[in-house]
Design a protein around this motif. Structure first.
Motif, PDB file in Angstrom:
ATOM      1  N   GLY A 185       0.828  -1.197   0.000  1.00  0.00           N
ATOM      2  CA  GLY A 185       0.000   0.000   0.000  1.00  0.00           C
ATOM      3  C   GLY A 185       0.858   1.239   0.000  1.00  0.00           C
ATOM      4  O   GLY A 185       2.054   1.183   0.305  1.00  0.00           O
ATOM      5  N   THR A 186       0.234   2.363  -0.362  1.00  0.00           N
ATOM      6  CA  THR A 186       0.961   3.629  -0.377  1.00  0.00           C
ATOM      7  C   THR A 186       0.087   4.757   0.152  1.00  0.00           C
ATOM      8  O   THR A 186      -1.145   4.697   0.085  1.00  0.00           O
ATOM      9  N   LEU A 187       0.763   5.767   0.663  1.00  0.00           N
ATOM     10  CA  LEU A 187       0.133   6.956   1.218  1.00  0.00           C
ATOM     11  C   LEU A 187       0.950   8.156   0.764  1.00  0.00           C
ATOM     12  O   LEU A 187       2.165   8.176   0.952  1.00  0.00           O
ATOM     13  N   VAL A 188       0.290   9.137   0.142  1.00  0.00           N
ATOM     14  CA  VAL A 188       0.930  10.401  -0.207  1.00  0.00           C
ATOM     15  C   VAL A 188       0.258  11.458   0.647  1.00  0.00           C
ATOM     16  O   VAL A 188      -0.971  11.591   0.626  1.00  0.00           O
ATOM     17  N   ILE A 189       1.061  12.198   1.416  1.00  0.00           N
ATOM     18  CA  ILE A 189       0.507  13.140   2.387  1.00  0.00           C
ATOM     19  C   ILE A 189       1.434  14.342   2.537  1.00  0.00           C
ATOM     20  O   ILE A 189       2.645  14.185   2.475  1.00  0.00           O
ATOM     21  N   TYR A 190       0.841  15.523   2.717  1.00  0.00           N
ATOM     22  CA  TYR A 190       1.631  16.746   2.869  1.00  0.00           C
ATOM     23  C   TYR A 190       0.765  17.834   3.483  1.00  0.00           C
ATOM     24  O   TYR A 190      -0.457  17.689   3.583  1.00  0.00           O
ATOM     25  N   SER A 191       1.399  18.941   3.818  1.00  0.00           N
ATOM     26  CA  SER A 191       0.667  20.053   4.415  1.00  0.00           C
ATOM     27  C   SER A 191       0.003  20.896   3.335  1.00  0.00           C
ATOM     28  O   SER A 191       0.578  21.120   2.263  1.00  0.00           O
ATOM     29  N   GLY A 192      -1.198  21.336   3.633  1.00  0.00           N
ATOM     30  CA  GLY A 192      -1.939  22.161   2.691  1.00  0.00           C
ATOM     31  C   GLY A 192      -1.220  23.447   2.343  1.00  0.00           C
ATOM     32  O   GLY A 192      -1.327  23.942   1.219  1.00  0.00           O
ATOM     33  N   ASP A 193      -0.438  23.990   3.282  1.00  0.00           N
ATOM     34  CA  ASP A 193       0.268  25.234   2.989  1.00  0.00           C
ATOM     35  C   ASP A 193       1.483  25.018   2.082  1.00  0.00           C
ATOM     36  O   ASP A 193       1.973  25.959   1.474  1.00  0.00           O
ATOM     37  N   ALA A 194       1.956  23.791   1.927  1.00  0.00           N
ATOM     38  CA  ALA A 194       3.075  23.495   1.020  1.00  0.00           C
ATOM     39  C   ALA A 194       2.585  23.216  -0.402  1.00  0.00           C
ATOM     40  O   ALA A 194       3.368  23.292  -1.358  1.00  0.00           O
ATOM     41  N   ALA A 195       1.323  22.897  -0.557  1.00  0.00           N
ATOM     42  CA  ALA A 195       0.777  22.492  -1.856  1.00  0.00           C
ATOM     43  C   ALA A 195       0.932  23.545  -2.952  1.00  0.00           C
ATOM     44  O   ALA A 195       1.301  23.190  -4.077  1.00  0.00           O
ATOM     45  N   PRO A 196       0.660  24.834  -2.708  1.00  0.00           N
ATOM     46  CA  PRO A 196       0.765  25.797  -3.812  1.00  0.00           C
ATOM     47  C   PRO A 196       2.156  25.810  -4.471  1.00  0.00           C
ATOM     48  O   PRO A 196       2.251  25.851  -5.701  1.00  0.00           O
ATOM     49  N   GLN A 197       3.219  25.751  -3.682  1.00  0.00           N
ATOM     50  CA  GLN A 197       4.561  25.762  -4.274  1.00  0.00           C
ATOM     51  C   GLN A 197       4.837  24.458  -5.009  1.00  0.00           C
ATOM     52  O   GLN A 197       5.400  24.468  -6.105  1.00  0.00           O
ATOM     53  N   MET A 198       4.429  23.326  -4.433  1.00  0.00           N
ATOM     54  CA  MET A 198       4.640  22.042  -5.113  1.00  0.00           C
ATOM     55  C   MET A 198       3.882  22.013  -6.442  1.00  0.00           C
ATOM     56  O   MET A 198       4.398  21.512  -7.446  1.00  0.00           O
TER      57      MET A 198
END
Length: 187
Positions: free
Chosen positions: A71-84
């Motif tokens: 299985g896999t999980l991709v997770i990050y902070s919402g405030d980092a998303a715009p730059q990514m």
């Protein structure tokens, strides 16, 4: 069944990419700028190996059973998303792909579960629950008060699992013109 969850490593790309494609469907075409299945998978592995986008190995965890990625999980902070997402758009432009405007998927104060997918041979064994619990633990450790995810409106079984885990539909959401439920759990 013994399941361990660990940070993804570069070598995991060949196992993770097909799971991400299965989870996000046609969104993978837009995220890679490709239409052929082999090219989509290859370019998703390229994104996985980079450090500057949402599908990077740095934002990915894998569930293992007896050394096999199940299985896999991709997770990050919402405030980092715009730059990514800006990095992704630039990459698509540089490779000459039709550049989509990457839709916002989370609010800035949320820790966001972008993708979760279990190998079909291991579904129904509680691995999804293990990954969700792991994601909540990560969010707490990083100081977040909310964790969120989006689920396609037609995926009732998935929505019911998330509701059992304490997630609540907070608003309708649209990703690449498709309807989703935005679900949030207060930690």
């Amino acid at each position: 069944m013994m399941i361990t969850v660990r940070n993804a490593e570069l070598a995991d790309g060949k196992f993770v990419a097909p799971l991400i494609i299965e989870a996000i469907g046609d969104i993978a075409n837009r995220m890679t700028g490709e239409t052929e299945p082999k090219a989509i998978e290859s370019e998703l592995i390229t994104l996985f190996e980079r450090t500057d986008n949402r599908h990077s190995y740095l934002n990915t965890y894998v569930a293992e059973h007896n050394g096999q990625v199940v299985g896999t999980l991709v997770i990050y902070s919402g405030d980092a998303a715009p730059q990514m997402d800006a990095n992704l758009e630039t990459w698509l432009q540089e490779k000459g792909a039709k550049t989509p405007k990457v839709d916002k998927e989370a609010h800035e104060d949320e820790y966001y579960v972008d993708t979760i997918c279990i190998n079909p041979d291991f579904r129904g064994k509680g691995i999804g629950t293990i990954l969700l619990e792991f994601s909540e633990q990560l969010a707490r450790e990083k100081g977040y008060k909310k964790i969120s995810l989006n689920v396609e409106t037609q995926k009732e079984k998935a929505r019911k699992l998330y509701e059992r885990m304490g997630y609540v539909v907070t608003e309708p959401w649209t990703i690449i013109d498709e309807p989703f439920h935005h679900m949030v759990k207060t930690l």
